[in-house]
Design a protein around this motif. Structure first.
Motif, PDB file in Angstrom:
ATOM      1  N   TYR A   1       0.837  -1.198   0.000  1.00  0.00           N
ATOM      2  CA  TYR A   1       0.000   0.000   0.000  1.00  0.00           C
ATOM      3  C   TYR A   1       0.875   1.253   0.000  1.00  0.00           C
ATOM      4  O   TYR A   1       0.657   2.183  -0.779  1.00  0.00           O
ATOM      5  N   LYS A   2       1.891   1.245   0.851  1.00  0.00           N
ATOM      6  CA  LYS A   2       2.793   2.401   0.954  1.00  0.00           C
ATOM      7  C   LYS A   2       3.538   2.614  -0.364  1.00  0.00           C
ATOM      8  O   LYS A   2       3.721   3.742  -0.802  1.00  0.00           O
TER       9      LYS A   2
ATOM     10  N   PHE B   1       1.358   4.162  -2.790  1.00  0.00           N
ATOM     11  CA  PHE B   1       1.177   5.574  -2.430  1.00  0.00           C
ATOM     12  C   PHE B   1       2.353   6.411  -2.917  1.00  0.00           C
ATOM     13  O   PHE B   1       2.189   7.456  -3.537  1.00  0.00           O
ATOM     14  N   ASN B   2       3.560   5.929  -2.639  1.00  0.00           N
ATOM     15  CA  ASN B   2       4.753   6.681  -3.032  1.00  0.00           C
ATOM     16  C   ASN B   2       4.835   6.855  -4.547  1.00  0.00           C
ATOM     17  O   ASN B   2       5.271   7.887  -5.033  1.00  0.00           O
TER      18      ASN B   2
ATOM     19  N   SER C   1       0.780   8.903  -5.609  1.00  0.00           N
ATOM     20  CA  SER C   1       0.051  10.025  -4.996  1.00  0.00           C
ATOM     21  C   SER C   1       0.312  11.357  -5.695  1.00  0.00           C
ATOM     22  O   SER C   1      -0.614  12.125  -5.959  1.00  0.00           O
ATOM     23  N   LYS C   2       1.575  11.626  -6.014  1.00  0.00           N
ATOM     24  CA  LYS C   2       1.921  12.897  -6.654  1.00  0.00           C
ATOM     25  C   LYS C   2       1.221  13.019  -8.018  1.00  0.00           C
ATOM     26  O   LYS C   2       0.724  14.087  -8.382  1.00  0.00           O
TER      27      LYS C   2
ATOM     28  N   VAL D   1      -6.620  12.897  -3.588  1.00  0.00           N
ATOM     29  CA  VAL D   1      -5.595  11.917  -3.207  1.00  0.00           C
ATOM     30  C   VAL D   1      -6.079  11.151  -1.972  1.00  0.00           C
ATOM     31  O   VAL D   1      -6.073   9.921  -1.934  1.00  0.00           O
TER      32      VAL D   1
ATOM     33  N   PHE E   1      -7.088   7.102  -1.925  1.00  0.00           N
ATOM     34  CA  PHE E   1      -6.316   6.115  -1.169  1.00  0.00           C
ATOM     35  C   PHE E   1      -7.129   5.470  -0.046  1.00  0.00           C
ATOM     36  O   PHE E   1      -6.938   4.301   0.253  1.00  0.00           O
TER      37      PHE E   1
END
Lengths: 303, 170
Positions: free
Chosen positions: B15-16, B19-20, B23-24, B44, B48
């Motif tokens: 998940y992280k 995200f990394n 997300s941007k 965002v 998520f």
């Protein structure tokens, strides 16, 4: 130039010839400037850590929420299924007929939705639809019953042997194997057997045994004898009498060396078995033997 | 890495990572569309959280397009696009030997480009900026927008064409 050549140019997908041709066009300079300038564009700051933190927070909150909710949701699911089942069975049952039955040696008094009265004799069954009662007063009958019909619309008793139709009166209907008897005590009753309609005025009774129909006189404004705990017969084959005895006392009746087709006129008590047995045996000059709940009628030995 | 691919999005590390990586881009994507930073941040967040709620149902390789779809649907026909404000990386500092005229011309051009960008239809601007700023390939943009690569090329072509027309005053 191919389709969307500007997009291809930006992606370095043009052929050399195409590129050379494009470079010659007067718009090329501006396009090149756009390409260079836009390459230095930057989007607004995005604070990734802050976004992650707030998502992480919501996530855990959501998690606990889900944890609390899920058993309840499960319960709701089960409850919904039960509710649907209950509702559908209710609707199903309410369309079914209301039905009453009596066993051997049992009488039952039933009040119909329009306050008409029905008294069921032993081993009989009465069914009617409460929902459709307002539209048509219709009852199904197996066995024997006495009707005291309230005045109103047509009232119909359906039996396997025939139809009895009235408007408001008192009458008795009995159906047993191949035996069909309607007795009218008040008013006028219409009896239909195999499509043949017979009007039955008060004080008359219609008897059909094995398809042979006869009209008999009976008392006016009376009630069937079985209501006063007595079974009476007028020229009825003996085996029907014995069947009735069996029904009224819940005993097993058998006959030995006796002509059960002989006609019997008389009555027996529905309360006192000993008296009833005598009422049958004495006039016919036969003997009986009572053993527990078994009754055997046998011929009197020749003197 | 292969084993990692097999893991569920419900796994914290997967998940992280998603995200990394994403997300941007989601933030930019929504910003290019509507020119609203707060809304882009919300998108965002929303995307998520939705992904986490449905993590068991979303395969890791599908996570990105799931996120784009959620973010995209969030403001569907709801908000009006505002002016997109973009910054320029300060490339001029390195080229101090340029003449003041050149720098002035350069700044004028930037202003024209800004105006022209805001004059573009939303889908053309989003496509153009995703490619120019985020370096997204046409195929990736097509996946985000849920259209064909051909359609993205068409948007890109039209975007360049109208930018040039705006800037040259045609």
């Amino acid at each position: 130039m191919q389709d969307n050549y500007l997009a291809k140019w930006l992606n370095d997908e043009l052929t050399e010839a195409e590129l050379a041709e494009f470079k010659k066009s007067e718009a090329y300079e501006t396009y090149q400037k756009i390409k260079d300038s836009s390459a230095r564009l930057e989007s607004p700051e995005f604070d990734m850590d802050k976004a992650w933190q707030s998502i992480d927070q919501t996530k855990t909150v959501e998690e606990t929420k889900v944890f609390i909710l899920s058993p309840f949701k499960k319960f709701l699911r089960v409850a919904a299924v039960i509710a649907v089942l209950l509702a559908s069975s209710f609707f199903y049952l309410s369309t079914l007929n209301e039905s009453f039955t009596t066993e051997y040696a049992e009488n039952k008094s039933i009040t119909l939705p329009d306050a008409s009265e029905v008294i069921l004799n032993a081993e009989s069954e009465l069914a009617f639809s409460e929902k459709k009662w307002d539209a048509n007063r219709n009852v199904d009958l197996k066995g024997e019953a006495y009707f005291k019909v309230a005045k109103g619309k047509k009232f119909t008793v359906e039996t396997s042997e025939g139809l009895v139709t009235v408007l408001g009166t008192q009458f008795n209907v009995e159906t047993r194997d191949d035996y069909f008897e309607v007795t009218c005590f008040e008013g006028l009753v219409s009896v239909t057997i195999n499509g043949k309609e017979t009007k039955l005025p008060a004080g008359n009774s219609l008897l059909s045994i094995n398809g042979n129909t006869t009209m008999l006189k009976t008392t006016l404004n009376g009630t069937p004898s079985w209501l006063s705990q007595e079974s009476s017969f007028k020229s009825i084959p003996l085996h029907y009498v014995l069947d009735e005895l069996q029904r009224q006392f819940n005993v097993e009746v058998s006959a030995k060396d006796i002509d059960t087709a002989q006609l019997f006129t008389g009555s027996f008590s529905n309360k006192n078995l000993d008296l009833a047995l005598k009422s049958i045996s004495v006039p016919l000059q036969i003997k009986f033997n009572l053993d527990g709940n078994k009754v055997l009628f046998y011929a009197e030995e020749a003197p | 890495m292969k084993a990692d691919q097999q893991l569920n999005v419900c796994e914290e590390q997967v998940y992280k990572r998603v995200f990394n990586e994403t997300s941007k881009t989601i933030f930019n994507y929504i910003y290019y569309k509507f020119g609203n930073e707060a809304k882009a941040n919300d998108a965002v967040q929303e995307a998520f959280v939705k992904l986490w709620e449905n993590c068991a149902k979303v395969a890791p390789e599908k996570a990105k397009s799931y996120l784009y779809t959620v973010a995209n649907n969030l403001y569907l026909n709801v908000i009006k696009a505002e002016k997109v404000r973009l910054k320029y990386a300060d490339a001029t500092i390195k080229t101090t030997n340029e003449s003041p005229e050149f720098i002035m011309e350069e700044n004028q051009f930037k202003e024209k480009l800004d105006n022209a960008l805001n004059g573009l239809p939303e889908n053309q601007r989003t496509t153009f900026l995703l490619n120019r700023i985020d370096g997204k390939k046409y195929a990736e943009i097509a996946e985000m927008e849920g259209v064909s690569v051909k359609a993205i090329e068409k948007r890109m072509h039209l975007a360049l064409k109208s930018l040039r027309e705006q800037i040259d005053g045609i």
